[in-house]
Scaffold this active site. Structure first.
Site, PDB file in Angstrom:
ATOM      1  N   PRO A 179      28.830  -4.089  11.982  1.00  0.00           N
ATOM      2  CA  PRO A 179      29.221  -3.126  10.935  1.00  0.00           C
ATOM      3  C   PRO A 179      28.374  -1.851  11.026  1.00  0.00           C
ATOM      4  O   PRO A 179      27.541  -1.556  10.173  1.00  0.00           O
ATOM      5  CB  PRO A 179      28.968  -3.900   9.641  1.00  0.00           C
ATOM      6  N   GLY A 228      22.823   2.684   5.846  1.00  0.00           N
ATOM      7  CA  GLY A 228      21.582   2.071   5.388  1.00  0.00           C
ATOM      8  C   GLY A 228      20.354   2.799   5.907  1.00  0.00           C
ATOM      9  O   GLY A 228      19.385   3.021   5.169  1.00  0.00           O
ATOM     10  N   THR A 238      28.797   1.394  10.726  1.00  0.00           N
ATOM     11  CA  THR A 238      28.739   2.475   9.737  1.00  0.00           C
ATOM     12  C   THR A 238      27.965   2.028   8.494  1.00  0.00           C
ATOM     13  O   THR A 238      27.323   2.853   7.841  1.00  0.00           O
ATOM     14  CB  THR A 238      30.135   2.990   9.358  1.00  0.00           C
ATOM     15  N   ASP A 239      28.010   0.736   8.169  1.00  0.00           N
ATOM     16  CA  ASP A 239      27.138   0.225   7.111  1.00  0.00           C
ATOM     17  C   ASP A 239      25.677   0.427   7.490  1.00  0.00           C
ATOM     18  O   ASP A 239      24.851   0.840   6.667  1.00  0.00           O
ATOM     19  CB  ASP A 239      27.389  -1.270   6.894  1.00  0.00           C
ATOM     20  N   MET A 240      25.362   0.107   8.730  1.00  0.00           N
ATOM     21  CA  MET A 240      23.968   0.177   9.174  1.00  0.00           C
ATOM     22  C   MET A 240      23.475   1.619   9.261  1.00  0.00           C
ATOM     23  O   MET A 240      22.356   1.932   8.845  1.00  0.00           O
ATOM     24  CB  MET A 240      23.819  -0.540  10.513  1.00  0.00           C
TER      25      MET A 240
END
Length: 367
Positions: free
Chosen positions: A166, A173, A168-170
Site C-alpha cells: 500500500p 505516512g 500511497t498509504d506509506m
C-alpha cells in the site's frame, strides 16, 4: 538503545487502516509513547491478511508495533471524557476520519486545541478538505489509480497494475511524520501547537513529479515499462538468467557501461554507435535488451550477480519473500524478534534508521 530520540513525546492516535498507523508506528519506533485508540469494533485491519487468531492479523501487527492499545466508544460521553484526559498532556493528536466525522465525535481541531493549545493536530485525508473530492472515500488502490502511479506500473504493452504494497498509504505516512517533526520544531520556537493536513492524493502525486515534468515538456504520456526506468537510462532493468531466475542490472553511466562490456567479454559493444552513450542505448533499448538477454541465458543468475558485483557493476538478485527472509544480510540487520504474549516469538522488520549504529528496534507489540 539507552535513549530513543522521541522519548517523552506522547501521541494520541485515532487512526485506522494503513496511512495513519504506519506513521504512528514510526513515531513509536523512535521512542514516542503512542496510545492507539480504537473503536469498540477494533481497527478494520485486524481481519486483513492472515488472521493469526480472532482479532489479530499479520497486517495489523505489521502496522501497529510500539503502541499501547485501548478501545473507546467516542459516541459515549464517558469514553469521550477519557480521551480528553489523554489529550491534556499529549504532544500529538492524529486522526484520519472522513470529513465531518471528527466534528460529530467531538474530536475536531477546535475542540482538541481548546483542551491543549500546545498540541500538534494531524489530519490524514484522502483529499484536501474543502475540495470537490473531500467527500470521496479513499483507500490506497483508489489513490494509486487517481495519482497516475498505476498508469506507469506494469509490464510493457500490458495492463496497468498496482504496486504490491500500500505504497500511497506509506508515502502519506512518511509525510505525516515529517510534518509532525517539523511542527514540533515550530512549537519549540512559538510555544503553540499547529494544525497539519496530509492528503493522500497530494502525497502520491508528489512522488510522480519526474513523470509529470517529463509529460509537460514532451507531451508524451509515460507508460508502464516493466522493470525499465522510463526513457532515462539503459540497460537498467531485470533480465532472466539460464536457470530461469531473474536479476537486476543497473548501468547508470557510460563508465560503468564500458566496464560491463569488458566483463561480459564483448568489449566491441562499448564503441558500437548504437550503444556508445546512454542516449544511444536508450534510443536502441529494445535491440540492446534482446542482445543482452541472449548472453545472460548462457549462465545461471548467481554467476552473473557475483561476476558483476565483483567488478563494481550494480546488480542484484530478484527475490521473492521466501528468498528475502532467508537472506543472511536480512536476518542479521533487518529482521528482529519480539516475544508477544499469546502469540509467542514474532519476527518483524526493524526500523532502518541507525543512531550511532543502533536500531530503535521493536519494544513491544500490543493487540
Amino acid at each position: 538503545m539507552a535513549s530513543l530520540p522521541l522519548e517523552g513525546l506522547k501521541v494520541v492516535d485515532l487512526t485506522h487502516s494503513a496511512a495513519g498507523p504506519f506513521a504512528t508506528s514510526i513515531l513509536g519506533d523512535l521512542g514516542a509513547e503512542v496510545i492507539k485508540v480504537e473503536s469498540p469494533e477494533g481497527d478494520m485491519t485486524r481481519t486483513w491478511g492472515y488472521v493469526i487468531r480472532d482479532g489479530v492479523s499479520t497486517y495489523y501487527l505489521a502496522m501497529n508495533r510500539n503502541k499501547r492499545v485501548i478501545r473507546l466508544d467516542l459516541k459515549r460521553d464517558e469514553d469521550r471524557r477519557r480521551l480528553y484526559e489523554l489529550v491534556k498532556d499529549a504532544d500529538v493528536f492524529i486522526e484520519n476520519y472522513r470529513v465531518g466525522v471528527a466534528e460529530r465525535l467531538g474530536v475536531d481541531y477546535e475542540t482538541i486545541m481548546r483542551i491543549n493549545p500546545r498540541i500538534i493536530y494531524v489530519s490524514i485525508k484522502g483529499f484536501m478538505p474543502g475540495s470537490k473530492y473531500e467527500d470521496y472515500p479513499a483507500f490506497d488502490i483508489v489513490i494509486q489509480g487517481m495519482s497516475g502511479l498505476m498508469s506507469v506500473t506494469g509490464c510493457e504493452n500490458g495492463e496497468f497494475v498496482k504496486v504490491g504494497v500500500p505504497i500511497t498509504d506509506m508515502i502519506t505516512g512518511f509525510f505525516a511524520v515529517i510534518g509532525i517533526l517539523s511542527a514540533l520544531r515550530i512549537r519549540d520556537r512559538t510555544g503553540r501547537g499547529l494544525r497539519i493536513t496530509v492528503p493522500m492524493l497530494d502525497s502520491a502525486i508528489y512522488v510522480m513529479g519526474i513523470h509529470i515534468l517529463y509529460y509537460l515538456f514532451t507531451n508524451v504520456v509515460p507508460k508502464p515499462m516493466g522493470t525499465k526506468y522510463m526513457s532515462v537510462v539503459a540497460p537498467y532493468q531485470a533480465f532472466r538468467a539460464g536457470d530461469g531466475k531473474m536479476f537486476i542490472l543497473a548501468i547508470g553511466n557510460d563508465r560503468i557501461w564500458r566496464r560491463f562490456c569488458e566483463v561480459i567479454g564483448r568489449p566491441e559493444l562499448a564503441d558500437d554507435p548504437r550503444f556508445r552513450t546512454n542516449p544511444d542505448r536508450v534510443r536502441n533499448q529494445g535491440e540492446l535488451e534482446r542482445m543482452l538477454q541472449e548472453i545472460f541465458m548462457t549462465r545461471d543468475r548467481d554467476y552473473w550477480v557475483r561476476l558483476f558485483l565483483s567488478n563494481g557493476i550494480p546488480a542484484g538478485p530478484v527475490y521473492d519473500v521466501s528468498d528475502l527472509v532467508r537472506d543472511e544480510y536480512v536476518n542479521e540487520y533487518v529482521l528482529t524478534e519480539v516475544n508477544v504474549p499469546g502469540l509467542g516469538r514474532v519476527k518483524l522488520v526493524r526500523n532502518p534508521i541507525r543512531f550511532d549504529n543502533e536500531s530503535p528496534g521493536v519494544r513491544y507489540l500490543e493487540y
